[in-house]
Design a protein around this motif. Structure first.
Motif, short mmCIF file in Angstrom:
data_model
loop_
_atom_site.label_atom_id
_atom_site.label_comp_id
_atom_site.label_asym_id
_atom_site.label_seq_id
_atom_site.Cartn_x
_atom_site.Cartn_y
_atom_site.Cartn_z
N VAL A 177 0.83 -1.20 0.00
CA VAL A 177 0.00 0.00 0.00
C VAL A 177 0.86 1.25 0.00
O VAL A 177 0.43 2.32 -0.45
N GLY A 178 2.11 1.13 0.49
CA GLY A 178 3.01 2.28 0.51
C GLY A 178 3.80 2.47 -0.76
O GLY A 178 4.59 3.41 -0.87
N GLY A 179 3.62 1.61 -1.75
CA GLY A 179 4.28 1.77 -3.04
C GLY A 179 5.68 1.21 -3.11
O GLY A 179 6.40 1.46 -4.09
N TYR A 180 6.10 0.42 -2.12
CA TYR A 180 7.46 -0.13 -2.13
C TYR A 180 7.65 -1.15 -3.24
O TYR A 180 8.76 -1.39 -3.67
N PHE A 181 6.57 -1.77 -3.69
CA PHE A 181 6.67 -2.83 -4.70
C PHE A 181 6.13 -2.39 -6.06
O PHE A 181 5.80 -3.22 -6.90
N GLY A 182 6.01 -1.08 -6.26
CA GLY A 182 5.59 -0.57 -7.55
C GLY A 182 4.12 -0.20 -7.60
O GLY A 182 3.32 -0.63 -6.76
N PRO A 183 3.74 0.60 -8.59
CA PRO A 183 2.37 1.11 -8.68
C PRO A 183 1.32 0.04 -8.97
O PRO A 183 0.17 0.17 -8.56
N ASP A 184 1.70 -1.01 -9.69
CA ASP A 184 0.73 -2.06 -10.01
C ASP A 184 0.26 -2.77 -8.75
O ASP A 184 -0.95 -3.00 -8.56
N VAL A 185 1.22 -3.14 -7.89
CA VAL A 185 0.86 -3.79 -6.63
C VAL A 185 0.13 -2.82 -5.72
O VAL A 185 -0.85 -3.17 -5.06
N GLN A 186 0.56 -1.57 -5.71
CA GLN A 186 -0.10 -0.56 -4.88
C GLN A 186 -1.57 -0.41 -5.26
O GLN A 186 -2.44 -0.26 -4.39
N GLN A 187 -1.86 -0.46 -6.56
CA GLN A 187 -3.23 -0.34 -7.03
C GLN A 187 -4.10 -1.49 -6.51
O GLN A 187 -5.28 -1.31 -6.21
N GLN A 188 -3.50 -2.67 -6.39
CA GLN A 188 -4.25 -3.83 -5.91
C GLN A 188 -4.59 -3.73 -4.42
O GLN A 188 -5.44 -4.47 -3.94
N PHE A 189 -3.91 -2.83 -3.71
CA PHE A 189 -4.11 -2.72 -2.26
C PHE A 189 -4.87 -1.45 -1.88
O PHE A 189 -4.73 -0.97 -0.75
N LEU A 190 -5.70 -0.93 -2.78
CA LEU A 190 -6.51 0.23 -2.44
C LEU A 190 -7.48 -0.08 -1.30
O LEU A 190 -7.84 0.80 -0.52
N TRP A 191 -7.91 -1.34 -1.20
CA TRP A 191 -8.79 -1.74 -0.10
C TRP A 191 -8.13 -1.49 1.25
O TRP A 191 -8.79 -1.10 2.22
N LEU A 192 -6.79 -1.67 1.32
CA LEU A 192 -6.09 -1.46 2.57
C LEU A 192 -6.00 0.01 2.91
O LEU A 192 -6.03 0.40 4.08
N LYS A 193 -5.91 0.85 1.88
CA LYS A 193 -5.88 2.29 2.14
C LYS A 193 -7.19 2.74 2.79
O LYS A 193 -7.19 3.63 3.65
N CYS A 194 -8.29 2.12 2.41
CA CYS A 194 -9.58 2.41 3.08
C CYS A 194 -9.50 2.03 4.54
O CYS A 194 -9.99 2.76 5.42
N PHE A 195 -8.90 0.89 4.84
CA PHE A 195 -8.73 0.47 6.23
C PHE A 195 -7.87 1.47 7.00
O PHE A 195 -8.11 1.74 8.18
N MET A 196 -6.85 2.02 6.32
CA MET A 196 -5.96 2.98 7.00
C MET A 196 -6.69 4.27 7.33
O MET A 196 -6.44 4.87 8.39
N TRP A 197 -7.60 4.69 6.47
CA TRP A 197 -8.40 5.87 6.80
C TRP A 197 -9.31 5.58 8.00
O TRP A 197 -9.54 6.45 8.84
N THR A 198 -9.82 4.37 8.07
CA THR A 198 -10.61 3.97 9.24
C THR A 198 -9.75 4.01 10.50
O THR A 198 -10.20 4.47 11.57
N GLU A 199 -8.51 3.54 10.37
CA GLU A 199 -7.59 3.57 11.51
C GLU A 199 -7.30 5.00 11.94
O GLU A 199 -7.24 5.30 13.14
N ALA A 200 -7.14 5.90 10.98
CA ALA A 200 -6.81 7.29 11.30
C ALA A 200 -7.99 8.03 11.92
O ALA A 200 -7.83 8.78 12.89
N LEU A 201 -9.19 7.83 11.36
CA LEU A 201 -10.34 8.63 11.76
C LEU A 201 -11.15 8.03 12.90
O LEU A 201 -11.84 8.76 13.62
#
Length: 242
Positions: free
Chosen positions: A96-120
């Motif tokens: 999700v942090g882009g360490y493995f490239g944009p293609d893999v990062q795109q597949q983990f957009l669901w986790l970014k939603c979880f991170m916003w839940t964690e933040a808010l």
């Protein structure tokens, strides 16, 4: 909850530990079963407080880097994230942090939603829960919040554990610039997804599993406490009607 709920809470507290459970530490008297039970609840509360306090810096410094603007991340914090990835090659945080490239990062957009839940939601809950559990305050408002927190956190951590368990195993790391990255290849030598050594997988499971188990225990414990509180409230009301 209104006055009846507050009265019921007093009844539950008295039933568990008389006045001992209102102290910031365990009961000093252990001559009765009620006070031992109160001490047990108090010990769990302090474990939850410690868990929340440990979770706060981990959330702010590591977990949420993927949703911060780049200019907001100080160099030392970025260095800690890079160091963490060098040690663990975490396929969850790294993807999700882009360490493995944009293609893999795109597949983990669901986790970014979880991170916003964690933040808010989760991060404010850490502060509110730690303070009120330590001082034994606001139980009628705190318990439902912690049920929601525990259930949601356990359910969002579960798919992260699934990622760790299904990430391919590899033996060695390869260098990419200043980072050491473990990746898995198919038979044609084409990169597929991040990989983990056996040691990295064990290290990551050891750090992720508590963040699944403890919130789940919190949700169950607080649901039980709410049930007792509700039962005491109805009993209190029935006594008024008689």
């Amino acid at each position: 909850m209104g006055r009846d709920a507050r009265d019921a809470l007093m009844i539950v507290d008295e039933k568990h530990s008389e006045d001992a459970s209102t102290l910031p530490g365990p009961s000093r008297e252990r001559s009765s079963g009620h006070k031992i039970m109160g001490c047990s609840h108090r010990t769990l509360d302090l474990v939850y407080v410690a868990f929340f306090l440990v979770h706060i810096p981990a959330t702010i410094i590591l977990d949420l880097q993927a949703i911060y603007p780049a200019w907001l991340i100080p160099a030392p914090v970025k260095f800690l994230g890079d160091l963490y990835m060098t040690m663990t090659n975490d396929p969850v945080v790294g993807s999700v942090g882009g360490y493995f490239g944009p293609d893999v990062q795109q597949q983990f957009l669901w986790l970014k939603c979880f991170m916003w839940t964690e933040a808010l939601f989760q991060l404010p809950t850490f502060f509110y829960g730690a303070y009120n559990l330590y001082h034994n305050l606001n139980a009628p408002k705190l318990y439902p919040l912690l049920v929601a927190y525990g259930a949601s956190t356990a359910m969002t951590t579960l798919p992260c554990l699934a990622v760790l368990l299904t990430t391919p195993s590899v033996e060695t790391a390869v260098s990419e610039g200043s980072k050491m990255v473990v990746r898995s290849l198919n038979h044609s030598g084409v990169w597929l997804k991040p990989g983990l050594t056996a040691a990295q997988r064990m290290l990551l499971l050891g750090s992720y599993v508590p963040f699944f188990v403890i919130p789940l225990v919190i949700a169950i414990d607080m649901a039980i406490r709410l049930r007792k509180l509700s039962a005491a409230s109805w009993k209190h009301r029935a006594g008024k009607w008689e």
